[in-house]
Write a protein that holds these residues in place. Sequence first.
Motif, PDB file in Angstrom:
ATOM      1  N   PHE A 170     101.648  10.655  15.128  1.00  0.00           N
ATOM      2  CA  PHE A 170     100.983   9.349  15.057  1.00  0.00           C
ATOM      3  C   PHE A 170      99.584   9.506  14.456  1.00  0.00           C
ATOM      4  O   PHE A 170      98.912   8.939  13.738  1.00  0.00           O
ATOM      5  CB  PHE A 170     100.937   8.768  16.408  1.00  0.00           C
ATOM      6  CG  PHE A 170     100.107   7.488  16.596  1.00  0.00           C
ATOM      7  CD1 PHE A 170     100.617   6.313  16.276  1.00  0.00           C
ATOM      8  CD2 PHE A 170      98.841   7.437  16.757  1.00  0.00           C
ATOM      9  CE1 PHE A 170      99.940   5.113  16.336  1.00  0.00           C
ATOM     10  CE2 PHE A 170      98.067   6.292  16.958  1.00  0.00           C
ATOM     11  CZ  PHE A 170      98.421   5.186  16.793  1.00  0.00           C
ATOM     12  N   GLN A 173      99.217  10.015  10.854  1.00  0.00           N
ATOM     13  CA  GLN A 173      99.261   8.999  10.132  1.00  0.00           C
ATOM     14  C   GLN A 173      98.237   8.125  10.449  1.00  0.00           C
ATOM     15  O   GLN A 173      97.797   7.484   9.340  1.00  0.00           O
ATOM     16  CB  GLN A 173     100.856   8.092  10.497  1.00  0.00           C
ATOM     17  CG  GLN A 173     100.935   6.981  10.002  1.00  0.00           C
ATOM     18  CD  GLN A 173     102.195   6.110  10.092  1.00  0.00           C
ATOM     19  OE1 GLN A 173     103.164   6.749  10.931  1.00  0.00           O
ATOM     20  NE2 GLN A 173     102.407   5.041   9.359  1.00  0.00           N
ATOM     21  N   ILE A 215     104.904  -2.975  20.540  1.00  0.00           N
ATOM     22  CA  ILE A 215     105.939  -2.936  21.571  1.00  0.00           C
ATOM     23  C   ILE A 215     105.383  -3.000  22.987  1.00  0.00           C
ATOM     24  O   ILE A 215     104.484  -2.701  23.302  1.00  0.00           O
ATOM     25  CB  ILE A 215     106.646  -1.629  21.347  1.00  0.00           C
ATOM     26  CG1 ILE A 215     107.319  -1.371  20.122  1.00  0.00           C
ATOM     27  CG2 ILE A 215     107.921  -1.585  22.626  1.00  0.00           C
ATOM     28  CD1 ILE A 215     108.183  -0.049  19.977  1.00  0.00           C
ATOM     29  N   VAL A 226     108.585   5.945  22.975  1.00  0.00           N
ATOM     30  CA  VAL A 226     107.931   5.075  21.836  1.00  0.00           C
ATOM     31  C   VAL A 226     106.758   6.018  21.260  1.00  0.00           C
ATOM     32  O   VAL A 226     106.614   6.278  20.260  1.00  0.00           O
ATOM     33  CB  VAL A 226     107.350   3.771  21.977  1.00  0.00           C
ATOM     34  CG1 VAL A 226     106.477   3.386  21.036  1.00  0.00           C
ATOM     35  CG2 VAL A 226     108.550   2.942  22.216  1.00  0.00           C
ATOM     36  N   GLU A 229     107.829   9.304  19.873  1.00  0.00           N
ATOM     37  CA  GLU A 229     108.486   9.363  18.427  1.00  0.00           C
ATOM     38  C   GLU A 229     107.223   8.697  17.560  1.00  0.00           C
ATOM     39  O   GLU A 229     107.685   8.814  16.298  1.00  0.00           O
ATOM     40  CB  GLU A 229     109.496   8.032  18.544  1.00  0.00           C
ATOM     41  CG  GLU A 229     110.610   8.644  19.204  1.00  0.00           C
ATOM     42  CD  GLU A 229     111.806   7.568  19.273  1.00  0.00           C
ATOM     43  OE1 GLU A 229     111.582   6.415  18.828  1.00  0.00           O
ATOM     44  OE2 GLU A 229     113.048   7.769  19.760  1.00  0.00           O
ATOM     45  N   GLN A 231     105.543   5.849  17.097  1.00  0.00           N
ATOM     46  CA  GLN A 231     105.500   4.753  16.420  1.00  0.00           C
ATOM     47  C   GLN A 231     104.064   3.954  17.126  1.00  0.00           C
ATOM     48  O   GLN A 231     103.809   3.014  16.797  1.00  0.00           O
ATOM     49  CB  GLN A 231     106.780   3.968  17.369  1.00  0.00           C
ATOM     50  CG  GLN A 231     108.087   4.435  16.607  1.00  0.00           C
ATOM     51  CD  GLN A 231     109.049   3.790  17.245  1.00  0.00           C
ATOM     52  OE1 GLN A 231     109.254   2.505  17.309  1.00  0.00           O
ATOM     53  NE2 GLN A 231     110.273   4.617  17.911  1.00  0.00           N
ATOM     54  N   ALA A 232     103.656   4.570  18.161  1.00  0.00           N
ATOM     55  CA  ALA A 232     102.422   3.588  18.638  1.00  0.00           C
ATOM     56  C   ALA A 232     101.755   4.853  19.707  1.00  0.00           C
ATOM     57  O   ALA A 232     102.227   5.852  20.090  1.00  0.00           O
ATOM     58  CB  ALA A 232     102.953   2.493  19.556  1.00  0.00           C
TER      59      ALA A 232
END
Length: 296
Positions: A170, A173, A215, A226, A229, A231-232
Amino acid sequence: MKIDSLQLFVDVAELGSFSAVAKKLDLPRANISRRIADIEAALDVTLFIRSTRQLSLTPLGRAYYHDVKLALQAFNTACNNLKKVNLSPSGKIKIGLPPTAERSTVTLITRFLKNYPDLDIEVLYTHNCYKDFCEQGLDIALHMGTMPPSDLIARRVMSYSKRIVASHDFIHQFGKPSDIFQLSTMPSVCYRLPDGTLENKWDSNFGVVNVKPVITTNSVDMMLQVILEGQAFGLMPDMFSSPYVDKGKLAVLLPSLTMPESELYIVYPQKNSISLGASFLIEYLLAEIPKAVELS
């Protein structure tokens, strides 16, 4: 009619003398005579035939003696059974755990059962321990966060802190935020509290920020998944995120940022309405949960 008055009547019937009962109970003979007269007056029945030599039961007195004797035996049996239960707790305990409950809490419960094999424990995951207390017939519940008004007793177990964490993917990115307000531009995962409130307004020593979740969930396990992984990012209790931070799987964003601590409570009805087993479990969890969290 008081129990001791009924027992006095039985004693007089079996010993056949006010004097003998007075000696047995170390009371004045007149006291015994008066109390038997009070019983007869209350029942509006003559229970004894009085003579200068002895007392004897009237026919109604004999029938009353038989019934009272059985009633006292049943009463004493009930009291003895209750004492046995209090000496060795048995029966079923229903405990409600929030979805955020750490796995170590369940481990503690299984250890507790090894010491009390006559107990059965039913564990239910609840989203609102106050509402679920009556609906699901709970004996005990754990509650995380603010305490709403209630007739239930709430005892503080421990305080816990939260930190903002994200995976290294994360961060690669989206980059590392330099201040709390940059968090509002990044994807987050937020927790939905049992009362329906969305935990997306975060108060800290650097100010207040409203994050925008991609989410939303009422499951801490899902939040953690989450975040892992990539994602956030998310605001997680240390007791859940620290093991992953220590292993290098997660990083703390804005490590100098601090937030108000939250509280964990154990909740139960008034003391005189809980079983001995539930009382033992309450004291056990109060002592052991902080230790288990500290070691995790």
